[in-house]
Design an enzyme around this catalytic site. Structure first.
Site, PDB file in Angstrom:
ATOM      1  N   SER A  23     -35.817 -31.635 -41.859  1.00 29.24           N
ATOM      2  CA  SER A  23     -34.641 -31.543 -42.253  1.00 29.24           C
ATOM      3  C   SER A  23     -34.256 -30.764 -43.599  1.00 29.24           C
ATOM      4  O   SER A  23     -33.227 -30.824 -44.066  1.00 29.24           O
ATOM      5  CB  SER A  23     -33.962 -32.949 -41.923  1.00 29.24           C
ATOM      6  OG  SER A  23     -34.625 -33.791 -43.076  1.00 29.24           O
TER       7      SER A  23
ATOM      8  N   LYS B 201     -27.747 -40.365 -43.372  1.00 28.47           N
ATOM      9  CA  LYS B 201     -27.660 -39.365 -44.390  1.00 28.47           C
ATOM     10  C   LYS B 201     -26.224 -39.251 -45.078  1.00 28.47           C
ATOM     11  O   LYS B 201     -26.106 -39.054 -46.251  1.00 28.47           O
ATOM     12  CB  LYS B 201     -28.198 -38.011 -43.854  1.00 28.47           C
ATOM     13  CG  LYS B 201     -29.780 -38.114 -43.440  1.00 28.47           C
ATOM     14  CD  LYS B 201     -30.071 -36.622 -42.887  1.00 28.47           C
ATOM     15  CE  LYS B 201     -31.337 -36.723 -42.473  1.00 28.47           C
ATOM     16  NZ  LYS B 201     -31.954 -35.359 -41.695  1.00 28.47           N
TER      17      LYS B 201
END
Length: 799
Positions: free
Chosen positions: A706, A749
């Site tokens: 990511s 996140k």
């Protein structure tokens, strides 16, 4: 009485052998006496007198006593007839039978109580022709009935022989008749007397005996007698069989009792007695509802225990095993509460947010209410620490009115902890599952399997493989515990597992779990949780329930943002505890408290802020990009720093990076080299400069795809010298073709970016659906850029 008479008194059932003249023929001839045509009549209640037979009679009625006395004074002859109904106290003429027997009063005995007993011997049968007097006693004209003489009749003699044999058998089978009676029967020579004697002693009722007396033909009488004797013999055999069986059973019981008493005495001599313990166990077992297999095993175990001495090692093993069987709640269930509104109220009261889990529990309850019975689901709450996964299990138990039990699996490394040890080992115990059910006394509790991802795997076996049977709804109705040695039904237990990191759960076990993701809390949610749950709890714990002071939302927000960096609320709880301790000290010293706590008070109590969002302003230089990472404790921010130096174009990576992350850096560099003109980078730079990528907090291992677009942006920034846009974070996977791919953990996140004070986030367009699941209130002020290509990332990120 002469010696020629033999007498046997009444036995238990009033059975008796009448007195018998042994030389009956001579006696009959010697005492031949003319019978008058008129005789006094003596009605008998329960007796029929036969010719030749001697019986004692107790005379009670006044009429009868007078008749007997008068007859005894005269010729000692009296007519004896049976009453048709023995219940009639004062018989009249119609109550008397027509045919009776002329009797001679052998002896008359006056009894001390005023009664009279007579011994009479039958002489001849007679028929009453006419009753001549009824007062003071019955008198009647009689006709004597003569007997047939059948000497030399072979059939008759055979009958007489049979009667003797049958009588002998009956005497042998009747315990109340003396064995001498059989000898007497054999010695009776006169066939007529034999028939009368046996008829008199038959156990038949009065009517049958009267029938025998009334039959004139002696051969016909003998035939009827034989029929009655066969019935009598069958009855005697049956009675004997029953008596013997009962006696044998009694003998067996007496033998067992005697042996038990001996055994008890031996045990007492040796020291130690377990009778009371065993009795108590058997008493408990009577009220138990348990399966057939369990009942059989318990019965065998108790029998074994009774034979053992308490000092033997096996005694305690068997005792503990039976004790476990008694303690387990076999087929014992609590009643579920199907009031969905009430259940929802309990869940909402105990936990703020978590809508997905609450919906799932209410759906389960609704199905249970409609169907009445279903296999419980195996749920797994997956999320960072401190967000209330374990306490939610307790709340679910309260909502559906079930008992709650928690099994901590963290650090479990031996499969015997789940399945139990064989009971022959020293210190053997049942597995944790059976132990928990024994403790909670219910077969359908809510069982929390805490920290299922922290189960160890060592040489002792693999506990997570043992859990496969526990957590499979198709198998767990016959869960086998090694210690219990029986199958136990776990299908009604509502198992709820909790985990922080799904990748640590082995695939086969993961497949059995219905995983429900629990993401971290937003700042707004934390403020609500602090107000509703943490503050009242901490006030109570620090004795401040009576004290009135407030923490405003802004003060709580300052504590959350400046002193905590977490997905859950554990650290926040600790910071609030520090505030409460300070307040308790102030109250004790000064005797009063300020009405509200301000931001300045917070800094005074907790010190200078630990975390600051200014960090992201300072870091604004070329080659530094902000990435978003997912960790098992929630979302986090990470910096990717890129520095160029003179060299030969080598790529150096530091910061404890995993293989996937290293490959992302290589992919980003290759893409920039291939598309350098689009990005305005001189191709020659790649051969003249060495590239160093570093990801701070070097001690923390990092991996995953990511950070791909973050590395790309950091490299592009370093090569072009253009700064990154301030307060910008990004997450997404990259490909060599220039595509941006979606990644996971978006909620964590995004919330981490919000906590850190970031204002813009770049991510893949396919992640837009994940952002939409987050409450818009919690991400107010963040701008999202959804991209498809890596070129779009560079256009947005670089100033």
């Amino acid at each position: 009485m002469d010696k020629k008479y033999y007498s046997q008194g009444p036995e238990d059932e009033m059975e008796f052998m009448p007195i018998i003249p042994l030389n009956e023929e001579e006696d009959a001839n010697a005492d031949e006496q003319a019978i008058p045509t008129e005789l006094p009549i003596l009605p008998l209640r329960n007796t029929v007198l036969f010719p030749g037979v001697v019986i004692p009679i107790t005379v009670g009625r006044d009429k009868s006593i007078k008749a007997v006395n008068d007859a005894y004074k005269a010729d000692k002859l009296i007519g004896v007839v049976a009453q048709k109904d023995s219940n009639v106290e004062e018989p009249v003429v119609s109550d008397l039978e027509d045919i009776g027997t002329v009797a001679k009063i052998v002896k008359l005995i006056k009894m001390p109580d005023g009664g009279t007993t007579i011994i009479i011997q039958g002489r001849k049968r007679f028929k009453i022709e006419e009753i001549t007097a009824e007062d003071p006693y019955f008198k009647a004209k009689v006709k004597v009935l003569e007997e047939d003489n059948l000497k030399g009749d072979a059939d008759f003699e055979a009958m007489v022989g049979s009667i003797k044999d049958l009588a002998g058998q009956i005497v042998g089978l009747s315990p109340n008749l003396p064995s001498e009676a059989a000898i007497i029967l054999k010695n009776i020579e006169n066939p007529s007397f034999l028939i009368h004697f046996v008829s008199s002693n038959l156990n038949s009722d009065i009517k049958e005996k009267q029938r025998l007396l009334e039959i004139s033909n002696i051969k016909a009488r003998a035939e009827l007698l034989m029929n009655l004797m066969h019935t009598e013999l069958q009855y005697a055999e049956l009675k004997n069989k029953v008596t013997n069986k009962t006696r044998n059973e009694l003998d067996k019981q007496q033998r067992e009792y005697f042996l038990q008493q001996q055994m008890k005495a031996i045990k007492e001599e040796l020291g130690g007695d377990n009778v009371a313990e065993v009795k108590e166990m058997q008493k408990k077992a009577e009220t138990k509802k348990w399966p057939k297999a369990a009942k059989e095993m318990f019965t065998k175990g108790v029998e074994k225990l009774e034979r053992m001495h308490p000092s033997t090692p096996d005694y305690s093993i068997t005792y503990n095993h039976l004790d476990l069987m008694l303690d387990l709640p076999w087929e014992d269930y609590t009643q579920d509460q199907y009031d969905l509104k009430k259940s929802k109220k309990i869940l909402d009261h105990d936990h703020y947010g978590m809508q997905k889990i609450k919906e799932r529990i209410l759906e389960y309850l609704a199905v249970l209410k409609l169907k009445g019975d279903m296999k419980s689901p195996i749920l797994c709450f997956l999320g960072p620490p401190g967000i209330g996964k374990t306490s939610l299990g307790k709340s679910i138990a309260a909502a559906i009115n079930r008992k709650y039990v928690r099994v901590s699996l963290g650090g479990l490394h031996d499969e015997s902890e789940i399945r139990g040890h064989r009971k022959t080992y020293i210190g053997a115990m049942p597995g944790r599952i059976v132990q928990s059910i024994r403790k909670i006394k219910s077969s359908n509790p809510v069982m929390i399997l805490d920290e299922i991802d922290k189960v160890g795997n060592t040489v002792h076996g693999d506990p997570s493989s043992a859990l496969l049977e526990v957590l499979d709804p198709e198998q767990n109705n016959t869960f086998y515990d090694n210690y219990l040695e029986l199958e136990y039904d776990l299908s009604k237990v509502l198992f709820i597992a909790t985990a922080n990191n799904i990748s640590n759960i082995q695939p086969a076990l993961r497949d059995r779990l219905e995983i429900i993701d629990l993401s971290g809390y937003a700042v707004e949610e934390k403020i609500e949780i602090a107000k509703r749950h943490l503050m009242p709890k901490q006030k109570e714990m620090h004795g401040l329930t009576a004290a009135s002071f407030k923490l405003s939302d802004t003060v709580l927000q300052k504590i959350i943002e400046d002193y905590t960096r977490e997905s859950g609320v554990r650290e926040l709880d600790r910071q609030l505890a520090s505030v409460m301790r300070y307040q308790a000290k102030e109250l004790v010293i000064k005797g009063k408290l300020k009405a509200t706590i301000t931001n300045n008070d917070v800094e005074k109590i907790l010190g200078k802020p630990r975390y600051s969002n200014d960090l992201y302003k300072i870091a604004n230089m070329p080659g530094v990009a902000v990435g978003l990472a997912w960790t098992y404790v929630g979302g986090d921010i990470l910096f990717i720093e890129t520095q160029l130096s003179e060299g030969k174009g080598e790529l150096k990576l530091t910061g404890n990076l995993g293989n996937v992350m290293k490959e992302s850096a290589s992919t980003a560099l290759t893409y920039l080299e291939a598309n350098c003109k689009k990005v305005n980078i001189d191709p020659a730079v790649f051969n003249k400069k060495d590239i160093h990528i570093h990801v701070p907090e070097g001690a923390v291992p990092k991996d995953g795809p990511s950070a791909g677009i973050t590395m790309l942006a950091a490299l592009a920034s370093a090569f072009t010298g253009r700064k990154m846009k301030p307060y910008l974070a990004m997450t997404g996977e990259i490909t060599l073709r220039g595509q941006v791919l979606p990644v996971g953990g978006i909620k964590e996140k995004v919330l981490a970016a919000k906590r850190a004070g970031l204002k813009e986030i770049i991510m893949c367009w396919q992640n837009e659906k994940d952002v939409e699941e987050i409450n818009s209130q919690y991400i107010k002020g963040i701008k999202f850029h959804y991209v498809k290509t890596m070129q779009q990332v560079l256009d947005l990120a670089l100033v």
